[in-house]
Design an enzyme around this catalytic site. Structure first.
Site, PDB file in Angstrom:
ATOM      1  N   HIS A 123       1.222  -1.257  -0.047  1.00 22.03           N
ATOM      2  CA  HIS A 123       0.056   0.221   0.102  1.00 22.03           C
ATOM      3  C   HIS A 123       0.862   1.191  -0.109  1.00 22.03           C
ATOM      4  O   HIS A 123       0.019   2.498  -0.005  1.00 22.03           O
ATOM      5  CB  HIS A 123      -1.334  -0.437   1.069  1.00 22.03           C
ATOM      6  CG  HIS A 123      -1.769  -1.020   0.914  1.00 22.03           C
ATOM      7  ND1 HIS A 123      -3.054  -1.418   2.213  1.00 22.03           N
ATOM      8  CD2 HIS A 123      -2.231  -1.490  -0.069  1.00 22.03           C
ATOM      9  CE1 HIS A 123      -3.910  -2.477   1.775  1.00 22.03           C
ATOM     10  NE2 HIS A 123      -3.437  -2.629   0.543  1.00 22.03           N
ATOM     11  N   LEU A 223      -5.320  -9.366  17.895  1.00 19.84           N
ATOM     12  CA  LEU A 223      -5.915  -8.929  19.225  1.00 19.84           C
ATOM     13  C   LEU A 223      -7.662  -9.750  19.114  1.00 19.84           C
ATOM     14  O   LEU A 223      -8.100  -9.878  20.085  1.00 19.84           O
ATOM     15  CB  LEU A 223      -6.826  -7.102  19.406  1.00 19.84           C
ATOM     16  CG  LEU A 223      -5.234  -6.642  20.363  1.00 19.84           C
ATOM     17  CD1 LEU A 223      -5.704  -5.139  20.022  1.00 19.84           C
ATOM     18  CD2 LEU A 223      -5.421  -7.133  21.751  1.00 19.84           C
TER      19      LEU A 223
HETATM   20  P1  NAD Z   1      -6.856  -2.077  10.420  1.00 21.63           P
HETATM   21  O1  NAD Z   1      -7.666  -0.810  11.189  1.00 21.63           O
HETATM   22  O2  NAD Z   1      -8.274  -2.231   9.573  1.00 21.63           O
HETATM   23  O3  NAD Z   1      -7.365  -3.712  11.023  1.00 21.63           O
HETATM   24  C1  NAD Z   1      -6.002  -3.576  11.986  1.00 21.63           C
HETATM   25  C2  NAD Z   1      -6.328  -5.004  13.081  1.00 21.63           C
HETATM   26  O4  NAD Z   1      -5.478  -5.348  14.200  1.00 21.63           O
HETATM   27  C3  NAD Z   1      -7.516  -4.997  13.615  1.00 21.63           C
HETATM   28  O5  NAD Z   1      -8.266  -5.909  13.839  1.00 21.63           O
HETATM   29  C4  NAD Z   1      -7.075  -5.558  15.171  1.00 21.63           C
HETATM   30  O6  NAD Z   1      -7.850  -6.495  15.939  1.00 21.63           O
HETATM   31  C5  NAD Z   1      -5.679  -5.300  15.347  1.00 21.63           C
HETATM   32  N1  NAD Z   1      -4.928  -4.985  16.546  1.00 21.63           N
HETATM   33  C6  NAD Z   1      -5.269  -3.412  17.126  1.00 21.63           C
HETATM   34  N2  NAD Z   1      -4.420  -4.223  18.104  1.00 21.63           N
HETATM   35  C7  NAD Z   1      -3.625  -5.114  18.156  1.00 21.63           C
HETATM   36  C8  NAD Z   1      -2.370  -5.538  18.115  1.00 21.63           C
HETATM   37  N3  NAD Z   1      -1.430  -4.990  19.138  1.00 21.63           N
HETATM   38  N4  NAD Z   1      -1.719  -6.439  18.056  1.00 21.63           N
HETATM   39  C9  NAD Z   1      -2.499  -7.559  16.755  1.00 21.63           C
HETATM   40  N5  NAD Z   1      -3.835  -7.548  16.393  1.00 21.63           N
HETATM   41  C10 NAD Z   1      -3.900  -6.092  16.816  1.00 21.63           C
HETATM   42  O7  NAD Z   1      -6.059  -2.574   9.491  1.00 21.63           O
HETATM   43  P2  NAD Z   1      -5.724  -3.292   7.961  1.00 21.63           P
HETATM   44  O8  NAD Z   1      -6.226  -4.157   8.584  1.00 21.63           O
HETATM   45  O9  NAD Z   1      -4.159  -2.823   8.146  1.00 21.63           O
HETATM   46  O10 NAD Z   1      -6.289  -2.673   6.994  1.00 21.63           O
HETATM   47  C11 NAD Z   1      -6.347  -0.974   6.733  1.00 21.63           C
HETATM   48  C12 NAD Z   1      -5.144  -0.297   6.028  1.00 21.63           C
HETATM   49  O11 NAD Z   1      -5.078   0.891   6.798  1.00 21.63           O
HETATM   50  C13 NAD Z   1      -4.579  -0.969   5.602  1.00 21.63           C
HETATM   51  O12 NAD Z   1      -4.757  -0.175   4.200  1.00 21.63           O
HETATM   52  C14 NAD Z   1      -3.121   0.593   5.936  1.00 21.63           C
HETATM   53  O13 NAD Z   1      -2.080   0.396   4.874  1.00 21.63           O
HETATM   54  C15 NAD Z   1      -3.435   1.485   6.333  1.00 21.63           C
HETATM   55  N6  NAD Z   1      -3.517   1.605   7.744  1.00 21.63           N
HETATM   56  C16 NAD Z   1      -2.317   2.103   7.888  1.00 21.63           C
HETATM   57  C17 NAD Z   1      -1.515   2.372   9.117  1.00 21.63           C
HETATM   58  C18 NAD Z   1       0.210   1.715   9.653  1.00 21.63           C
HETATM   59  O14 NAD Z   1       0.894   2.317   8.611  1.00 21.63           O
HETATM   60  N7  NAD Z   1       0.705   1.569  10.894  1.00 21.63           N
HETATM   61  C19 NAD Z   1      -2.344   2.631  10.113  1.00 21.63           C
HETATM   62  C20 NAD Z   1      -4.081   2.563   9.904  1.00 21.63           C
HETATM   63  C21 NAD Z   1      -4.181   2.556   8.968  1.00 21.63           C
END
Ligand code: NAD
Ligand code: ZN
Length: 252
Positions: A123, A223
């Protein structure tokens, strides 16, 4: 076969000759202090996703989109990798590039900061910028700017844009991803809600292969149960930073 609930910390054995495909999502960076989408009740850091993460949003208000990604960059410069990022880097070092492949949906740089040598950012990347005109020959470049008093422009005159795959756009390097998926025996997803496609569909490919008699497995670590939970063989519930260190054992 129904999805098994397995004790979250039961070791995952990678046997001789097996290779691993790891897909990570925003959940792996949550313990480093980067919020996931899910935290915000459908809003991403108080913004509607349509406004800040679609080509239409950029066209309508590029200043807002640059301000948003500028804030994401500024925040990302302050965070550090957590034990989950480091555990994957150690596993990569142990297995080598032939047997280990890391594909992330995250645009942050925490896998690299945690020591990963090769990361496919399907992404895009927060710290890269490109020209918004697809015909422009200028390549995407590393960019840590996070204040935008004026809209950044390319030498060709077009606006620059974040090198991010927005909703409605096609992820990067899908062919390489497909190739590595087909060559893997074990598929592990970490911290992804299973709602964003095509990434959420990768696990189905493993399911089809297993139904065709291949010895392949898929495991979810995170989680809560993801939306695509039924396609996984095992679900391991817990925070990635606690579960991942020591989770994999390698036999050669
Ligand atoms: P999402 O936000 O939809 O889901 C996050 C998942 O992580 C949830 O299912 C949640 O239960 C789980 N989670 C939360 N805390 C956790 C932990 N400590 N350990 C394990 N799991 C945990 O994210 P997604 O599925 O990656 O998709 C969303 C889109 O968001 C992607 O396209 C991404 O590019 C973008 N995004 C990226 C970032 C980043 O780069 N860090 C942050 C936010 C969104
Ligand atoms: Zn240009």
């Amino acid at each position: 076969m129904p999805t098994q609930s397995v004790p979250a910390t039961q070791p995952i054995a990678i046997t001789a000759g097996e290779s691993l495909f790891v897909l990570t999502g925003a959940g792996i960076s949550a313990e480093s202090g980067i919020r996931t989408f899910r935290d915000g009740n459908g809003l991403w850091e108080e913004h509607r996703v349509e406004d800040v993460a679609t080509p239409e949003g950029f066209e309508a208000n590029p200043a807002l989109v640059w301000r948003f990604y500028g804030q994401r960059r500024a925040q990302a410069l302050t965070v550090k990798p957590n034990p989950a990022h480091r555990a994957l880097a150690a596993l990569e070092a142990r297995l080598g590039p032939e047997r280990f492949f890391l594909c992330t949906q995250n645009v942050d740089h925490l896998h690299e900061a945690g020591g990963s040598a090769e990361v496919l950012h399907m992404h895009g990347e927060l710290f890269r910028t490109r020209c918004s005109d697809p015909r422009c020959p200028k390549l995407p470049f590393h960019d840590e700017r996070h204040d935008f008093p004026t809209l950044p422009r390319c030498d060709c005159g077009a606006l620059q844009r974040p090198h991010i795959v927005w909703f409605g756009e096609i992820p990067f390097e899908m062919r390489r991803i497909e190739r590595r998926l087909r060559a893997s025996h074990l598929f592990v997803t970490i911290g992804s809600s299973g709602a964003v496609y095509p990434a959420a569909g990768f696990v189905r490919e493993m399911l089809y292969r297993r139904e065709n008699g291949e010895h392949v497995r898929s495991i979810y670590v995170g989680l809560e149960r993801p939306e695509n939970a039924d396609a996984f063989d095992e679900i391991r519930l817990g925070p990635a930073g606690t579960l991942l260190p020591g989770l994999f054992t390698v036999q050669d």
